[in-house]
Enzyme design. Sequence first.
Site, PDB file in Angstrom:
ATOM      1  N   CYS A 159      22.651 -56.228   2.324  1.00  0.00           N
ATOM      2  CA  CYS A 159      23.415 -55.397   1.394  1.00  0.00           C
ATOM      3  C   CYS A 159      23.143 -53.919   1.696  1.00  0.00           C
ATOM      4  O   CYS A 159      21.984 -53.525   1.867  1.00  0.00           O
ATOM      5  CB  CYS A 159      23.012 -55.729  -0.042  1.00  0.00           C
ATOM      6  SG  CYS A 159      23.697 -54.594  -1.266  1.00  0.00           S
ATOM      7  N   SER A 175      18.332 -67.742  -8.688  1.00  0.00           N
ATOM      8  CA  SER A 175      18.828 -66.385  -8.486  1.00  0.00           C
ATOM      9  C   SER A 175      18.160 -65.434  -9.467  1.00  0.00           C
ATOM     10  O   SER A 175      18.217 -65.639 -10.685  1.00  0.00           O
ATOM     11  CB  SER A 175      20.352 -66.349  -8.669  1.00  0.00           C
ATOM     12  OG  SER A 175      20.809 -65.021  -8.754  1.00  0.00           O
ATOM     13  N   SER A 193      25.610 -63.715  -7.407  1.00  0.00           N
ATOM     14  CA  SER A 193      25.736 -64.670  -6.309  1.00  0.00           C
ATOM     15  C   SER A 193      26.608 -65.868  -6.672  1.00  0.00           C
ATOM     16  O   SER A 193      26.609 -66.867  -5.960  1.00  0.00           O
ATOM     17  CB  SER A 193      24.346 -65.167  -5.889  1.00  0.00           C
ATOM     18  OG  SER A 193      23.526 -64.097  -5.496  1.00  0.00           O
ATOM     19  N   GLU A 215      14.206 -60.155  -1.307  1.00  0.00           N
ATOM     20  CA  GLU A 215      14.576 -58.746  -1.190  1.00  0.00           C
ATOM     21  C   GLU A 215      13.341 -57.860  -1.214  1.00  0.00           C
ATOM     22  O   GLU A 215      13.223 -56.921  -0.413  1.00  0.00           O
ATOM     23  CB  GLU A 215      15.525 -58.349  -2.323  1.00  0.00           C
ATOM     24  CG  GLU A 215      15.977 -56.897  -2.239  1.00  0.00           C
ATOM     25  CD  GLU A 215      16.820 -56.448  -3.422  1.00  0.00           C
ATOM     26  OE1 GLU A 215      16.657 -55.311  -3.894  1.00  0.00           O
ATOM     27  OE2 GLU A 215      17.654 -57.271  -3.883  1.00  0.00           O
TER      28      GLU A 215
END
Length: 697
Positions: A95, A223, A267, A125
């Site tokens: 991203c 998520s 997501s 991340e």
Amino acid sequence: MSITVAKTAGFCFGVNRAVEIVNKLSESDSKVCTLGPIIHNKEMVFELKKKGVYSIDSIEEAKGFDTVVIRSHGVPKSVKDSLSAFSSEIVDATCPFVSKIHRIVAKAGEESKTVLIAGDKNHPEVMGIVGHCVGKCYTFKDEDELTSSLDIMLQKNINGICVVAQTTFDVTLFEKCLKILKKVYTNAEIFDTICNATSERQAEAASLSKSSDCMIIIGDKHSSNTCKLFSICKRSCDNTFLVETADDLDLDVIRKAKSIGVTAGASTPARIIKEVLDKMNDVIKSSETNEIENFEAMLEESLKSLNTNERVMGTVVGIAPNEVFVDVGRKQAGFIPLDELSATPINNPEEVVKIGDELELLIMKTNDQEGTIMLSKRRVDAKKGWELLEKAYEAKDILTGVVTEVINGGVIVVANDTRVFIPASQASLNRDDDLEALKGQEVQFRLIEVSQRGRRRKVIGSIKSVLRDEFAELRAAFWEAAEVGKTYTGTVKTLTNYGAFVDLGGVSGMIHISELSWLRIKHPSEVVNVGDTVEVYIKDINDETKKISLGYKKTEDNPWTILENEYPVGTVVNATIVGMTTFGAFANIIPGIDGLIHISQISNKRIEKPQDELKVGEVVEAKITAIDFEKKRVSLSIRELLPEVIPTTEPVEEVAEEEEAVVVEETAEVVEAATEAVAEEVAEVTEEVAEEATEAE
């Protein structure tokens, strides 16, 4: 009951970008994998796997693949550097907002600053961000972890702080943590790296949960951003539920709720959101249908007390705009109200009956005081139709009916004078199809549920079931006859940046953007649009993946073919100047073909640069002097069309020489004349002197 869907629900920019990258790569012939799940949604990962894109867990597993995609969460710099040894091609789908954080922490390390990262240290991340830190770094997921990190930093006398946050970090929690941080490090460099989409999504979820008595959060339970949405909504709404698919819905909760709020993680694919909403709408519609059926059952039960519900035969004796008059062989006058004449909405009774028709009717109500009997043809027909529907359901027969209504959650089809509910999910092959287009259309369907409990009847059908069979037959017929070079007429179904997908009748093929036009185009929409009927031919068939490559552009439209047929060498054309170089100018002859006018062919006089005579956009007359079809080159000349100019250099020299000769000759004559004059004068003087001497003697 009301359902409100958050505007920010579903894919964020970064996730959508990553999925599009992988989908595009799946269309290629190379073996593609993603290092870890491309996004945190197992349904999407499963869909990609069906397309041949696998998720690997380690760098070593990349050996068997041509292309490795770095997922949207990003990876540590060391991982990215190591990948080049295991794969021929690496595609970075990180991203852009995450990549920005990587640059921030890397720069902070170069400046000897300590990095503080707000986020879960075990999240991919955050692990990727840590992997781009050059110096010291600490992570914290809440106020307690931040306080502990600050204590350690103070003991080590650490100064120079850079603060970043995971893109999906809780905005409210981040603000609380910053208050604690600023009390200790007043000069800390703080970067607000929480994605704007995340902030808006969390804010909308918080607002929606306060006005709803039930919240549905759609997304993968692994998520991070989905779980944060669940936590935020739970603060204001106790009845908050996290579902991964429509199968996870608690239907009893849905039926009881008055107002339902729906949001989804970044997501979560739009397809899954739609499936959840469709199922919720089906439940709502089913509840409304049951209420109507219950009302009708109570109405019929009440009519029994009036000594009704008796079937009689009657003859149509009169027709009015809103009712039909019937003779039933009794002293009372029989009439059928317009809405009791047919299950299908009608505007005029004459659409259904005519005078003299004999009808089987049901007595709805007898009014002895007025001497009338209210009758129903619709209910008798529905009873007969119900019996036929039960038989069709058992035999799995295909029925035909007309779509009379488009309602919330589906459509109503009338068959055998019985209303059949077709849920939106069963109304077409594609969930995104507009149901309004079905209204008034005759459709074929199968019954997937027929049940009766007391007087309550439930009939649900599926158009999709029939279409799927037809689709399978078309596919089988297509593959049996398909071969490279065969021509088909198809319909453009979808457009992407890299091509157009065409329905060939049960099977789809793709026209690559390079096959749509001989000219260079930026998007398929410059040539075709969705819904267009096009003639294509099969260029290639992949028997393993069943993917079909289609050709669209025709040989006769090839600009080079047109040039060869219509513009031989020697042809004079009007060409438009499209570019300049030091050695000449390029001019467009016909769409798709440019020719070169060499600087020596621009003018009949010497010029320093093409711009001395030409400008971009100018239309000039030029002659085709040479064509190289193999190298795709065309030479043009303006000079050959210009008049010859008489050379001026040599004549000027000759004139100069002549003038010089004339001058010399004139000078010689003057000198000669002068010499003669002097000689005469000398002779005269000599003669005078001689005479004087003679006289003296």
